[in-house]
Scaffold this motif. Structure first.
Motif, mmCIF file in Angstrom:
data_model
loop_
_atom_site.group_PDB
_atom_site.id
_atom_site.type_symbol
_atom_site.label_atom_id
_atom_site.label_comp_id
_atom_site.label_asym_id
_atom_site.label_seq_id
_atom_site.Cartn_x
_atom_site.Cartn_y
_atom_site.Cartn_z
ATOM 1 N N MET A 193 -20.139 42.413 17.374
ATOM 2 C CA MET A 193 -18.814 42.603 17.945
ATOM 3 C C MET A 193 -18.881 42.819 19.466
ATOM 4 N N VAL A 194 -19.870 43.646 19.913
ATOM 5 C CA VAL A 194 -20.017 43.879 21.347
ATOM 6 C C VAL A 194 -20.266 42.566 22.072
ATOM 7 N N SER A 195 -21.102 41.724 21.472
ATOM 8 C CA SER A 195 -21.414 40.433 22.083
ATOM 9 C C SER A 195 -20.170 39.578 22.206
ATOM 10 N N TYR A 196 -19.314 39.592 21.170
ATOM 11 C CA TYR A 196 -18.100 38.789 21.217
ATOM 12 C C TYR A 196 -17.173 39.246 22.341
ATOM 13 N N VAL A 197 -17.103 40.554 22.568
ATOM 14 C CA VAL A 197 -16.254 41.081 23.632
ATOM 15 C C VAL A 197 -16.806 40.716 24.998
ATOM 16 N N LEU A 198 -18.122 40.943 25.207
ATOM 17 C CA LEU A 198 -18.726 40.688 26.512
ATOM 18 C C LEU A 198 -18.734 39.210 26.857
ATOM 19 N N ASN A 199 -18.927 38.365 25.854
ATOM 20 C CA ASN A 199 -19.041 36.926 26.108
ATOM 21 C C ASN A 199 -17.751 36.167 25.832
ATOM 22 N N ASP A 200 -16.682 36.921 25.481
ATOM 23 C CA ASP A 200 -15.379 36.308 25.215
ATOM 24 C C ASP A 200 -15.481 35.264 24.106
ATOM 25 N N GLY A 201 -16.161 35.616 23.050
ATOM 26 C CA GLY A 201 -16.319 34.691 21.927
ATOM 27 C C GLY A 201 -17.704 34.784 21.332
ATOM 28 N N PRO A 202 -18.072 33.900 20.393
ATOM 29 C CA PRO A 202 -17.329 32.680 20.028
ATOM 30 C C PRO A 202 -16.122 32.905 19.130
ATOM 31 N N ARG A 203 -15.986 34.109 18.508
ATOM 32 C CA ARG A 203 -14.824 34.385 17.670
ATOM 33 C C ARG A 203 -13.851 35.322 18.403
ATOM 34 N N PRO A 204 -12.575 35.163 18.163
ATOM 35 C CA PRO A 204 -11.603 36.045 18.839
ATOM 36 C C PRO A 204 -11.718 37.480 18.325
ATOM 37 N N VAL A 205 -11.382 38.428 19.194
ATOM 38 C CA VAL A 205 -11.427 39.844 18.857
ATOM 39 C C VAL A 205 -10.033 40.427 19.072
ATOM 40 N N ALA A 206 -9.588 41.230 18.107
ATOM 41 C CA ALA A 206 -8.258 41.842 18.206
ATOM 42 C C ALA A 206 -8.160 42.698 19.459
ATOM 43 N N LYS A 207 -6.960 42.755 20.027
ATOM 44 C CA LYS A 207 -6.741 43.477 21.282
ATOM 45 C C LYS A 207 -7.136 44.942 21.167
ATOM 46 N N ALA A 208 -6.761 45.592 20.073
ATOM 47 C CA ALA A 208 -7.086 47.007 19.893
ATOM 48 C C ALA A 208 -8.594 47.206 19.748
ATOM 49 N N THR A 209 -9.235 46.299 19.014
ATOM 50 C CA THR A 209 -10.691 46.389 18.835
ATOM 51 C C THR A 209 -11.409 46.196 20.162
ATOM 52 N N ARG A 210 -10.944 45.214 20.942
ATOM 53 C CA ARG A 210 -11.542 44.964 22.256
ATOM 54 C C ARG A 210 -11.444 46.213 23.138
ATOM 55 N N ALA A 211 -10.283 46.870 23.112
ATOM 56 C CA ALA A 211 -10.087 48.064 23.932
ATOM 57 C C ALA A 211 -11.060 49.162 23.520
ATOM 58 N N ARG A 212 -11.271 49.342 22.191
ATOM 59 C CA ARG A 212 -12.190 50.376 21.732
ATOM 60 C C ARG A 212 -13.631 50.054 22.145
ATOM 61 N N VAL A 213 -14.016 48.792 22.051
ATOM 62 C CA VAL A 213 -15.372 48.379 22.430
ATOM 63 C C VAL A 213 -15.608 48.603 23.921
ATOM 64 N N LEU A 214 -14.632 48.223 24.742
ATOM 65 C CA LEU A 214 -14.775 48.395 26.194
ATOM 66 C C LEU A 214 -14.845 49.871 26.566
ATOM 67 N N ALA A 215 -14.077 50.710 25.849
ATOM 68 C CA ALA A 215 -14.128 52.148 26.117
ATOM 69 C C ALA A 215 -15.496 52.716 25.759
ATOM 70 N N ALA A 216 -16.077 52.268 24.645
ATOM 71 C CA ALA A 216 -17.400 52.736 24.237
ATOM 72 C C ALA A 216 -18.477 52.274 25.224
ATOM 73 N N ILE A 217 -18.335 51.031 25.715
ATOM 74 C CA ILE A 217 -19.281 50.510 26.699
ATOM 75 C C ILE A 217 -19.259 51.368 27.952
ATOM 76 N N GLU A 218 -18.054 51.739 28.394
ATOM 77 C CA GLU A 218 -17.921 52.552 29.606
ATOM 78 C C GLU A 218 -18.501 53.951 29.374
ATOM 79 N N GLU A 219 -18.240 54.517 28.209
ATOM 80 C CA GLU A 219 -18.715 55.874 27.927
ATOM 81 C C GLU A 219 -20.233 55.930 27.818
ATOM 82 N N LEU A 220 -20.841 54.927 27.208
ATOM 83 C CA LEU A 220 -22.292 54.916 26.994
ATOM 84 C C LEU A 220 -23.063 54.349 28.183
ATOM 85 N N GLY A 221 -22.347 53.738 29.134
ATOM 86 C CA GLY A 221 -23.027 53.148 30.285
ATOM 87 C C GLY A 221 -23.834 51.920 29.922
ATOM 88 N N TYR A 222 -23.382 51.164 28.913
ATOM 89 C CA TYR A 222 -24.118 49.979 28.459
ATOM 90 C C TYR A 222 -24.128 48.898 29.527
#
Length: 314
Positions: free
Chosen positions: A1-30
Motif C-alpha cells: 500500500m505504501v508503494s502504491y501511494v508513493l508511486n501513484d499506482g499501479p492501483r488506485p488508493v482511496a483518498k482516506a487511505t492515502r491520507a492515513r499512509v502519508l500521515a504515517a510516513i511523516e510521523e515515522l520519517g520514512y
C-alpha cells in the motif's frame, strides 16, 4: 500500500487511505531507498558526472550548471573526480553505471595517457567538453575550441600586437590543444611567427615559475593567448610579480569565460559560452540517447569573445 501511494499506482488508493499512509510516513520519517528502487526498475532519475577536478574553476562552474539542468529535468547528479587519471576516470564511470544511473556525462582529462573508453557500461554515455575516442559509439557535446583559439589570436592581431605567444597544456589532443591549434591557424594566416608556444603541466606553482621565466626573456611576447582561463590568470599574476603592466606591456586573453576572469585585475578578456547552455545541451543529449537508444550526432557549440581590459579593450 505504501508503494502504491508513493508511486501513484499501479492501483488506485482511496483518498482516506492515502491520507492515513502519508500521515504515517511523516510521523515515522520514512524515506524511500532510491538505489533499491533503481535496481528493481533498471533506471533512476540520477545522472553520473565524472570531471577531472571539481575544485578548478572551469569544472566547478560546469558541475553546478549540470546540476541546475538536471534538477530542471527532475534528475539529480552523482559526482566523481578523476584526479586527471584515466584509470580513476574509468573506475568512476563503471561504479556510477553499476548504481543504475540514468546515464553518465564523462568529462575526460587532458593527459598523455591512452584514450580508452570504459567498456560495456550498460547505460547511456555522453562525452562532455571532450570528443569521444575514435571508434566509440557515443555522442559528444563540445565547444568550438579551435575556432575560439583563432578568434582570440585574431583579436590580438587587430589590436596591433605582433609577438603573440600561446600558453597551453602538455597534451597534444583535447580542447586545450585544439585552442592552441586555432591560435596557430590565425598566426600563420597573418604571416606571423607561430612558434612562440609554452606548454605547462598540472603543477600550478611550477607553471607560474615557467611563465615568469618566459616573460623575463629579452624577446618575450607582447601578448599572450592562454588556452584556459586558469593559465591566463597565472600570466596576470606573473606579470604583476615582474612589474609588467597589463595591457600596456603585455596583453592577455584566456579561454573559458569563468567567473574569476571577470574579477581579476585587470579584468580578463576571454572566449567562451554560457555554462548553462553547455550543460543543458549535454543533459538533453543524454536524455535523447536514453529515450531513443540510437547514436546521436555530436554537437559543437559556438563560442564568443568577451572583451575586457586585459587585451587593451576599454
Amino acid at each position: 500500500m505504501v508503494s502504491y501511494v508513493l508511486n501513484d499506482g499501479p492501483r488506485p488508493v482511496a483518498k482516506a487511505t492515502r491520507a492515513r499512509v502519508l500521515a504515517a510516513i511523516e510521523e515515522l520519517g520514512y524515506r524511500p531507498n532510491l538505489v533499491a528502487r533503481a535496481l528493481r526498475s533498471t533506471r533512476s532519475n540520477t545522472i553520473g558526472l565524472v570531471v577531472p577536478d571539481s575544485s578548478e574553476a572551469f569544472f566547478a562552474e560546469l558541475v553546478h550548471a549540470v546540476e541546475r539542468a538536471a534538477f530542471a529535468a527532475d534528475s539529480l547528479v552523482l559526482l566523481g573526480n578523476s584526479g586527471y587519471s584515466r584509470a580513476q576516470e574509468a573506475r568512476y564511470a563503471r561504479t556510477l553505471a553499476s548504481m543504475q544511473v540514468g546515464g553518465v556525462l564523462l568529462v575526460r582529462s587532458e593527459v598523455g595517457e591512452p584514450h580508452t573508453h570504459p567498456a560495456d557500461l550498460g547505460v547511456p554515455v555522453v562525452y562532455l567538453n571532450y570528443r569521444a575516442p575514435r571508434g566509440v559509439d557515443a555522442p559528444s557535446v563540445t565547444l568550438a575550441n579551435r575556432h575560439g583559439g583563432r578568434s582570440a589570436a585574431e583579436h590580438l592581431l587587430e589590436h596591433g600586437y605582433r609577438r603573440i605567444g600561446c600558453l597551453t597544456g602538455t597534451s597534444r589532443s583535447g580542447p586545450v590543444a585544439d585552442r592552441a591549434r586555432g591560435w596557430a591557424d590565425a598566426m600563420r594566416a597573418a604571416d606571423r611567427d607561430a612558434s612562440a608556444v609554452r606548454r605547462t603541466g598540472l603543477d600550478r606553482p611550477a607553471a607560474r615559475e615557467e611563465v615568469k621565466a618566459w616573460l623575463r626573456q629579452k624577446d618575450r611576447p607582447d601578448a599572450v593567448f592562454a588556452a584556459a582561463d586558469g593559465l591566463a590568470l597565472d600570466v596576470l599574476a606573473a606579470a604583476q610579480e615582474l612589474g609588467l603592466r597589463v595591457p600596456e606591456d603585455l596583453a592577455v586573453v584566456g579561454f573559458g569565460a569563468t567567473a574569476p576572469a571577470a574579477y581579476s585585475w585587470p579584468p580578463l578578456t576571454t572566449i567562451g559560452r554560457s555554462f548553462d547552455d553547455f550543460a543543458q545541451a549535454a543533459v538533453t543529449a543524454l536524455q535523447t540517447v536514453r529515450e531513443k537508444g540510437s547514436r546521436q550526432a555530436d554537437q559543437v557549440l559556438a563560442v564568443s569573445l568577451i572583451p575586457r581590459r586585459s587585451c587593451g579593450c576599454p
